[in-house]
Write an enzyme that holds these catalytic residues in place. Sequence first.
Site, PDB file in Angstrom:
ATOM      1  N   ASP A  50      54.100  25.581  36.405  1.00  0.00           N
ATOM      2  CA  ASP A  50      53.173  24.891  35.515  1.00  0.00           C
ATOM      3  C   ASP A  50      52.572  23.674  36.209  1.00  0.00           C
ATOM      4  O   ASP A  50      51.377  23.396  36.089  1.00  0.00           O
ATOM      5  CB  ASP A  50      53.917  24.470  34.241  1.00  0.00           C
ATOM      6  N   GLU A 122      53.029  31.871  35.824  1.00  0.00           N
ATOM      7  CA  GLU A 122      53.390  30.512  36.248  1.00  0.00           C
ATOM      8  C   GLU A 122      54.600  30.551  37.178  1.00  0.00           C
ATOM      9  O   GLU A 122      54.651  29.826  38.176  1.00  0.00           O
ATOM     10  CB  GLU A 122      53.695  29.639  35.031  1.00  0.00           C
TER      11      GLU A 122
END
Length: 239
Positions: A50, A122
């Site tokens: 992220d 991610e």
Amino acid sequence: MKTNPAKMRALVQIERAIGHTFADQRLLVRALTHRSFSGDNNERFEFIGDAVLDYAVAKMLFDAFPKLSEGELSRLRANLVNEAVLAEIALEMNMGDALFLGPGELKSGGFNRPSILADALEAVFAAVSFDADFNTAEQVVRRLFAARVKTVDFKNQGKDAKTLLQEALQARRLALPKYRIEKQTGEGDDARFEVSCDLGELGFICSAEAGSRKAAEQQTAKEALAWLALNRPLKKAKK
């Protein structure tokens, strides 16, 4: 972890899609492993991925739009870095075929679930950074997001559907919409939210279902915006 030939082909396809061949393929396997399959899963990888994603997209927008303010850049990034976009990219890569899911998730179609796909993508960014370095992971993000940065909705400066709906109603001097959770089932990755959007005096109500309340609200706002444009067009001021 032993993988069958079909799964191995799917992993190779992921490597081709991101433009990185793993020296340690165990990192890629972990990035694609859901918690329903194993305790050695991708949840911690998501945390790093992220951060890599946020920086890489922020830098792309910073370079592409030198005249935009911090707030405008933030809105554009929010328009690009969200579950829907990540899941869309993952689907384009056929990531669902490469996921390691428990029996329950397989049966319920977890390989196509936006939240699972977005989290796995991610995690892949993190896996690349561990296998190589941050710069390599950043280049993967740049490769996957290049076309989307070029075609980002600059007209609306990345404002999400809820913001645009609010502004559209205010421009017409109408009351703001009311969002309600009509139904909620499951928890975590299995959570589903059914949300309605009520435009009050206009008599229009729509609903949508998604893996999070926020995503469902955005979907209803998009539908309400489309209805509003057709049924209550904004009158141009007389010159």
